[in-house]
Scaffold this motif. Structure first.
Motif, short mmCIF file in Angstrom:
data_model
loop_
_atom_site.label_atom_id
_atom_site.label_comp_id
_atom_site.label_asym_id
_atom_site.label_seq_id
_atom_site.Cartn_x
_atom_site.Cartn_y
_atom_site.Cartn_z
N VAL A 1 20.29 7.52 -4.18
CA VAL A 1 20.71 6.79 -2.98
C VAL A 1 19.48 6.09 -2.41
N CYS A 2 19.57 4.79 -2.17
CA CYS A 2 18.42 3.98 -1.78
C CYS A 2 18.12 4.21 -0.30
N LYS A 3 17.19 5.11 -0.03
CA LYS A 3 16.74 5.41 1.32
C LYS A 3 15.22 5.37 1.36
N PRO A 4 14.63 5.04 2.51
CA PRO A 4 13.16 5.07 2.60
C PRO A 4 12.58 6.44 2.31
N ALA A 5 13.32 7.50 2.68
CA ALA A 5 12.81 8.86 2.47
C ALA A 5 12.62 9.18 0.99
N VAL A 6 13.35 8.48 0.11
CA VAL A 6 13.23 8.73 -1.32
C VAL A 6 11.85 8.33 -1.82
N LEU A 7 11.30 7.23 -1.28
CA LEU A 7 10.02 6.73 -1.74
C LEU A 7 8.86 7.12 -0.84
N ASN A 8 9.14 7.59 0.37
CA ASN A 8 8.08 7.91 1.34
C ASN A 8 8.12 9.38 1.69
N GLY A 9 7.74 10.21 0.74
CA GLY A 9 7.82 11.64 0.97
C GLY A 9 6.50 12.31 1.28
N LEU A 10 5.37 11.61 1.07
CA LEU A 10 4.06 12.22 1.27
C LEU A 10 3.62 12.11 2.73
N PRO A 11 2.92 13.12 3.24
CA PRO A 11 2.42 13.05 4.62
C PRO A 11 1.47 11.87 4.85
N ILE A 12 0.67 11.52 3.83
CA ILE A 12 -0.26 10.41 3.99
C ILE A 12 0.48 9.09 4.16
N GLN A 13 1.66 8.98 3.54
CA GLN A 13 2.46 7.77 3.71
C GLN A 13 3.00 7.67 5.14
N THR A 14 3.45 8.79 5.67
CA THR A 14 3.93 8.81 7.06
C THR A 14 2.81 8.45 8.03
N PHE B 1 0.13 6.72 7.35
CA PHE B 1 -0.22 5.31 7.15
C PHE B 1 0.77 4.39 7.87
N LYS B 2 2.07 4.68 7.75
CA LYS B 2 3.08 3.84 8.39
C LYS B 2 2.97 3.89 9.90
N VAL B 3 2.77 5.09 10.46
CA VAL B 3 2.63 5.22 11.92
C VAL B 3 1.41 4.45 12.41
N THR B 4 0.29 4.58 11.70
CA THR B 4 -0.94 3.89 12.09
C THR B 4 -0.77 2.38 12.06
N VAL B 5 -0.17 1.88 10.98
CA VAL B 5 0.03 0.43 10.85
C VAL B 5 0.96 -0.10 11.94
N ASN B 6 2.04 0.62 12.21
CA ASN B 6 2.97 0.17 13.25
C ASN B 6 2.31 0.13 14.61
N ILE B 7 1.51 1.15 14.92
CA ILE B 7 0.81 1.18 16.21
C ILE B 7 -0.16 -0.01 16.31
N LEU B 8 -0.92 -0.26 15.24
CA LEU B 8 -1.88 -1.36 15.26
C LEU B 8 -1.18 -2.71 15.38
N PHE B 9 -0.11 -2.90 14.62
CA PHE B 9 0.61 -4.17 14.65
C PHE B 9 1.17 -4.46 16.04
N PHE B 10 1.90 -3.50 16.57
CA PHE B 10 2.57 -3.75 17.85
C PHE B 10 1.58 -3.77 19.01
N VAL C 1 0.84 -1.21 0.00
CA VAL C 1 0.00 0.00 0.00
C VAL C 1 0.87 1.25 0.00
N ASP C 2 1.98 1.20 0.74
CA ASP C 2 2.89 2.35 0.80
C ASP C 2 3.46 2.66 -0.58
N PHE C 3 3.80 1.63 -1.34
CA PHE C 3 4.35 1.85 -2.68
C PHE C 3 3.27 2.31 -3.65
N ILE C 4 2.02 1.88 -3.43
CA ILE C 4 0.92 2.36 -4.27
C ILE C 4 0.70 3.85 -4.07
N LEU C 5 0.84 4.31 -2.82
CA LEU C 5 0.69 5.73 -2.51
C LEU C 5 1.89 6.57 -2.94
N MET C 6 2.98 5.91 -3.31
CA MET C 6 4.21 6.62 -3.64
C MET C 6 4.01 7.52 -4.86
#
Length: 320
Positions: A171-184, A186-195, A152-157
């Motif tokens: 340079v291969c960094k996560p910040a290169v592909l995850n620059g949108l606020p909605i991606q951030t 989404f990632k925070v929400t998923v991590n909170i739910l998972f853990f 889903v994160d790559f679809i939103l990219m």
């Protein structure tokens, strides 16, 4: 003017030395980890009794997952340290594996805790899906679930319009592909739910097994052992959560120690990504007495010590 010309060369030399030190710290530690993991997997493959236990199968699955996670993480680290640039089409799969295996780690811990719960409360009528011959279905389901967030994160990219996905070197960094606020978000929400879900499962199984320990009079040792195993899974989850302390530790270091940004990032990466991943499977694996004994027999340094004693014991038994 002479001092001005010398300063950049000194700064470059210091930066190069810093990179060499960081690489020399990470690579040997990673090599030791790989050796221990391969030794464990070799032990599993060489002895049938481990393959007939759902607990050991899930543990082997966790070893493979952590190895992939660390391998992708170390590769990304080396690429960043060496300032290696390549197209997004080659960078995306590496980042995908890194994120998916990171999400898969806590899910495996939850499955291992539930397996102990099922083994204690349903010893004779164990559900079919938790039996050794069917446990691969659960492992495959966990892998599919962990692949959904990075997909889903790559679809939103939304790559930069000036970039060509196939040719533009980056340079291969996560910040290169995850620059949108909605991606951030989404990632925070998923991590909170998972853990949070995994923490609830581990806490639930721990409390239920603890209550069962107080009720049972027979076979109390196995229940207590299962209780310690679930508690260890909670410790492993805590080690995984340490990665989210990046902002806190970064601010503390900036306030108290004058480090460069690259050094702060390496400190966080080494202490809260590498070390927990190194320690988590090793602590769990080396704690198991049967696995530890077989691992000692497979190691060349222990084999020379064990074999003479084994031969003497066999001779003594033959005389009796």
């Amino acid at each position: 003017m002479q001092n001005l010309t010398k300063f950049p060369s000194n700064a470059t030399s210091s930066y190069t030395t810093s990179i060499i030190i960081k690489v020399c710290v990470v690579i040997p530690l990673f090599s030791v980890f790989l050796y221990c993991i391969f030794l464990m997997l070799h032990t599993f493959a060489s002895h049938r009794q481990f393959l007939d236990s759902s607990r050991y199968i899930l543990f082997a699955y966790m070893l493979v997952n952590d190895t992939l996670q660390l391998l992708s993480s170390v590769l990304l680290f080396l690429f960043v340290m060496g300032n290696v640039k390549f197209a997004i089409i080659y960078c995306a799969p590496l980042l995908f594996v890194s994120v998916a295996t990171f999400q898969n780690g806590p899910l495996i811990l939850a499955a291992m805790s539930l397996e102990r719960y099922v083994a204690i409360f349903y010893p004779l009528r164990q559900p079919r899906s938790w039996r050794p011959e069917r446990i691969w279905v659960i492992a495959l389901s966990l892998w599919v679930i962990s692949c959904i967030p990075p997909a889903v994160d790559f679809i939103l990219m939304r790559p930069n319009v000036d970039w060509d996905v196939f040719t533009t070197p980056l340079v291969c960094k996560p910040a290169v592909l995850n620059g949108l606020p909605i991606q951030t978000l989404f990632k925070v929400t998923v991590n909170i739910l998972f853990f949070a879900a995994v923490a609830i499962i581990i806490l639930f199984t721990y409390i239920r097994i603890l209550l069962e320990t107080q009720k049972m009079r027979q076979d109390r040792a196995s229940v207590t052992k299962a209780l310690h195993t679930v508690l260890l899974h909670g410790l492993q989850l805590l080690l995984s959560v340490m990665v989210f302390t990046f902002p806190i530790t970064e601010n503390l270091i900036v306030l108290n120690i004058r480090w460069m940004q690259e050094d702060i990032q390496f400190f966080n990466y080494f202490c809260f990504v590498l070390l927990p991943r190194f320690l988590s499977p090793l602590i769990y694996g080396l704690r198991d007495e049967s696995l530890r004994s077989y691992m000692k027999k497979a190691m060349p340094c222990f084999r020379a010590y064990i074999e003479p004693h084994t031969v003497k014991q066999l001779k003594f038994q033959n005389k009796l």
